[in-house]
Scaffold this motif. Structure first.
Motif, PDB file in Angstrom:
ATOM      1  N   LEU A  13      39.366  37.533  50.268  1.00 13.49           N
ATOM      2  CA  LEU A  13      40.104  38.737  50.513  1.00 13.49           C
ATOM      3  C   LEU A  13      41.597  38.355  50.879  1.00 13.49           C
ATOM      4  CD1 LEU A  13      41.712  41.184  50.754  1.00 13.49           C
ATOM      5  CD2 LEU A  13      39.882  42.029  52.434  1.00 13.49           C
ATOM      6  N   THR A  14      41.257  37.452  52.053  1.00  7.80           N
ATOM      7  CA  THR A  14      41.798  36.327  52.859  1.00  7.80           C
ATOM      8  C   THR A  14      43.251  35.859  52.537  1.00  7.80           C
ATOM      9  OG1 THR A  14      40.442  36.358  54.823  1.00  7.80           O
ATOM     10  CG2 THR A  14      42.370  34.591  55.219  1.00  7.80           C
ATOM     11  N   VAL A  15      42.862  35.096  51.447  1.00 11.87           N
ATOM     12  CA  VAL A  15      43.760  34.279  50.576  1.00 11.87           C
ATOM     13  C   VAL A  15      45.124  35.160  50.051  1.00 11.87           C
ATOM     14  CG1 VAL A  15      44.271  33.428  48.482  1.00 11.87           C
ATOM     15  CG2 VAL A  15      42.724  32.114  50.309  1.00 11.87           C
ATOM     16  N   GLN A  16      44.705  36.288  49.809  1.00 12.89           N
ATOM     17  CA  GLN A  16      45.269  37.712  48.851  1.00 12.89           C
ATOM     18  C   GLN A  16      45.699  37.971  49.798  1.00 12.89           C
ATOM     19  OE1 GLN A  16      45.537  37.076  45.890  1.00 12.89           O
ATOM     20  NE2 GLN A  16      44.390  38.962  44.531  1.00 12.89           N
ATOM     21  N   LEU A  17      45.367  38.581  50.341  1.00 14.66           N
ATOM     22  CA  LEU A  17      46.403  39.126  51.593  1.00 14.66           C
ATOM     23  C   LEU A  17      47.442  38.141  52.406  1.00 14.66           C
ATOM     24  CD1 LEU A  17      43.636  41.188  54.642  1.00 14.66           C
ATOM     25  CD2 LEU A  17      45.158  41.896  52.958  1.00 14.66           C
ATOM     26  N   ARG A  18      47.547  36.394  52.523  1.00 10.30           N
ATOM     27  CA  ARG A  18      48.282  36.096  53.021  1.00 10.30           C
ATOM     28  C   ARG A  18      49.746  35.770  51.326  1.00 10.30           C
ATOM     29  NH1 ARG A  18      46.787  31.198  55.528  1.00 10.30           N
ATOM     30  NH2 ARG A  18      46.301  32.561  56.361  1.00 10.30           N
ATOM     31  N   ALA A  19      48.998  35.786  50.598  1.00  8.32           N
ATOM     32  CA  ALA A  19      49.879  35.752  49.349  1.00  8.32           C
ATOM     33  C   ALA A  19      50.302  36.783  49.202  1.00  8.32           C
ATOM     34  CB  ALA A  19      49.204  36.041  47.878  1.00  8.32           C
ATOM     35  N   LEU A  53      30.513  35.425  59.041  1.00 12.11           N
ATOM     36  CA  LEU A  53      29.551  35.831  58.429  1.00 12.11           C
ATOM     37  C   LEU A  53      28.870  35.058  57.916  1.00 12.11           C
ATOM     38  CD1 LEU A  53      30.694  38.683  56.598  1.00 12.11           C
ATOM     39  CD2 LEU A  53      28.819  38.753  57.575  1.00 12.11           C
ATOM     40  N   TYR A  54      29.727  33.390  57.792  1.00 14.73           N
ATOM     41  CA  TYR A  54      29.217  32.170  57.073  1.00 14.73           C
ATOM     42  C   TYR A  54      27.846  31.384  58.086  1.00 14.73           C
ATOM     43  CZ  TYR A  54      31.646  31.096  52.787  1.00 14.73           C
ATOM     44  OH  TYR A  54      32.746  31.464  51.622  1.00 14.73           O
ATOM     45  N   VAL A  55      28.465  31.897  59.570  1.00 16.81           N
ATOM     46  CA  VAL A  55      27.423  31.425  59.985  1.00 16.81           C
ATOM     47  C   VAL A  55      26.499  31.667  60.437  1.00 16.81           C
ATOM     48  CG1 VAL A  55      27.435  31.130  62.921  1.00 16.81           C
ATOM     49  CG2 VAL A  55      29.683  30.292  61.909  1.00 16.81           C
ATOM     50  N   THR A  56      26.995  32.930  60.184  1.00 20.54           N
ATOM     51  CA  THR A  56      25.409  34.312  59.884  1.00 20.54           C
ATOM     52  C   THR A  56      24.330  33.502  58.992  1.00 20.54           C
ATOM     53  OG1 THR A  56      26.301  36.232  61.406  1.00 20.54           O
ATOM     54  CG2 THR A  56      24.689  36.584  59.804  1.00 20.54           C
ATOM     55  N   ALA A  57      24.931  33.246  58.058  1.00 24.75           N
ATOM     56  CA  ALA A  57      24.039  32.937  56.677  1.00 24.75           C
ATOM     57  C   ALA A  57      23.404  31.380  57.008  1.00 24.75           C
ATOM     58  CB  ALA A  57      24.749  33.170  55.569  1.00 24.75           C
ATOM     59  N   ALA A  58      24.313  30.343  58.349  1.00 25.81           N
ATOM     60  CA  ALA A  58      23.403  29.906  58.350  1.00 25.81           C
ATOM     61  C   ALA A  58      22.242  29.305  59.349  1.00 25.81           C
ATOM     62  CB  ALA A  58      24.878  28.449  59.055  1.00 25.81           C
ATOM     63  N   LEU A  59      22.335  30.553  60.368  1.00 26.78           N
ATOM     64  CA  LEU A  59      21.502  30.979  61.227  1.00 26.78           C
ATOM     65  C   LEU A  59      20.591  31.625  60.739  1.00 26.78           C
ATOM     66  CD1 LEU A  59      23.455  31.740  64.337  1.00 26.78           C
ATOM     67  CD2 LEU A  59      22.368  29.093  64.343  1.00 26.78           C
ATOM     68  N   MET A  81      27.418  35.693  50.062  1.00 26.90           N
ATOM     69  CA  MET A  81      28.820  35.905  49.498  1.00 26.90           C
ATOM     70  C   MET A  81      29.724  37.184  49.704  1.00 26.90           C
ATOM     71  SD  MET A  81      26.104  36.934  45.835  1.00 26.90           S
ATOM     72  CE  MET A  81      25.939  38.131  46.713  1.00 26.90           C
ATOM     73  N   LEU A  82      29.070  37.688  50.960  1.00 26.65           N
ATOM     74  CA  LEU A  82      30.097  38.632  51.420  1.00 26.65           C
ATOM     75  C   LEU A  82      31.087  37.680  52.100  1.00 26.65           C
ATOM     76  CD1 LEU A  82      31.150  41.691  52.511  1.00 26.65           C
ATOM     77  CD2 LEU A  82      29.219  41.642  54.104  1.00 26.65           C
ATOM     78  N   ALA A  83      30.598  36.925  52.247  1.00 24.77           N
ATOM     79  CA  ALA A  83      31.981  36.137  53.344  1.00 24.77           C
ATOM     80  C   ALA A  83      32.879  35.259  52.534  1.00 24.77           C
ATOM     81  CB  ALA A  83      31.055  35.060  54.239  1.00 24.77           C
ATOM     82  N   THR A  84      32.525  34.862  51.806  1.00 19.46           N
ATOM     83  CA  THR A  84      33.156  34.340  50.180  1.00 19.46           C
ATOM     84  C   THR A  84      34.297  35.251  49.868  1.00 19.46           C
ATOM     85  OG1 THR A  84      31.494  32.523  49.718  1.00 19.46           O
ATOM     86  CG2 THR A  84      33.212  33.261  48.123  1.00 19.46           C
ATOM     87  N   ALA A  92      36.101  37.119  60.476  1.00 20.96           N
ATOM     88  CA  ALA A  92      35.481  38.259  60.098  1.00 20.96           C
ATOM     89  C   ALA A  92      34.264  36.740  59.581  1.00 20.96           C
ATOM     90  CB  ALA A  92      35.467  39.311  59.376  1.00 20.96           C
ATOM     91  N   SER A  93      35.042  36.329  57.792  1.00 24.19           N
ATOM     92  CA  SER A  93      34.444  35.976  57.117  1.00 24.19           C
ATOM     93  C   SER A  93      33.176  34.423  57.590  1.00 24.19           C
ATOM     94  CB  SER A  93      35.608  35.297  56.085  1.00 24.19           C
ATOM     95  OG  SER A  93      34.955  34.205  55.163  1.00 24.19           O
ATOM     96  N   VAL A  94      34.686  33.565  58.771  1.00 21.04           N
ATOM     97  CA  VAL A  94      33.977  32.861  59.043  1.00 21.04           C
ATOM     98  C   VAL A  94      32.514  32.807  60.538  1.00 21.04           C
ATOM     99  CG1 VAL A  94      33.529  30.670  61.426  1.00 21.04           C
ATOM    100  CG2 VAL A  94      36.021  31.739  59.375  1.00 21.04           C
TER     101      VAL A  94
END
Length: 66
Positions: free
Chosen positions: A23-29, A46-52, A15-18, A42-44
């Motif tokens: 936030l990444t999309v908002q920053l780009r916009a 965290l997704y890898v950490t969740a998978a591990l 959820m934190l990664a999501t 950082a998002s990626v």
């Protein structure tokens, strides 16, 4: 022995990664391009950490054969 809450830990990290992904999309916009790469990284991570965590959970449930 107390069981570790792998499912809730993995869900919270995902959820934190999501949230960081949004936030990444908002920053780009908004035009903050200098921060997009680091927040996306950082998002990626965290997704890898969740998978591990899920992999650790699956491995911990298997019977130990020594």
């Amino acid at each position: 022995m107390v069981k570790v809450p792998f499912a809730s830990l993995s869900a919270a990290i995902a959820m934190l990664a999501t949230a960081l992904g949004f936030l990444t999309v908002q920053l780009r916009a908004e035009g903050y391009e200098q921060y997009v790469e680091s927040v996306a990284c950082a998002s990626v991570v965290l997704y890898v950490t969740a998978a591990l965590v899920v992999v650790t959970w699956v491995r911990a449930r298997r019977p130990h054969s020594d």
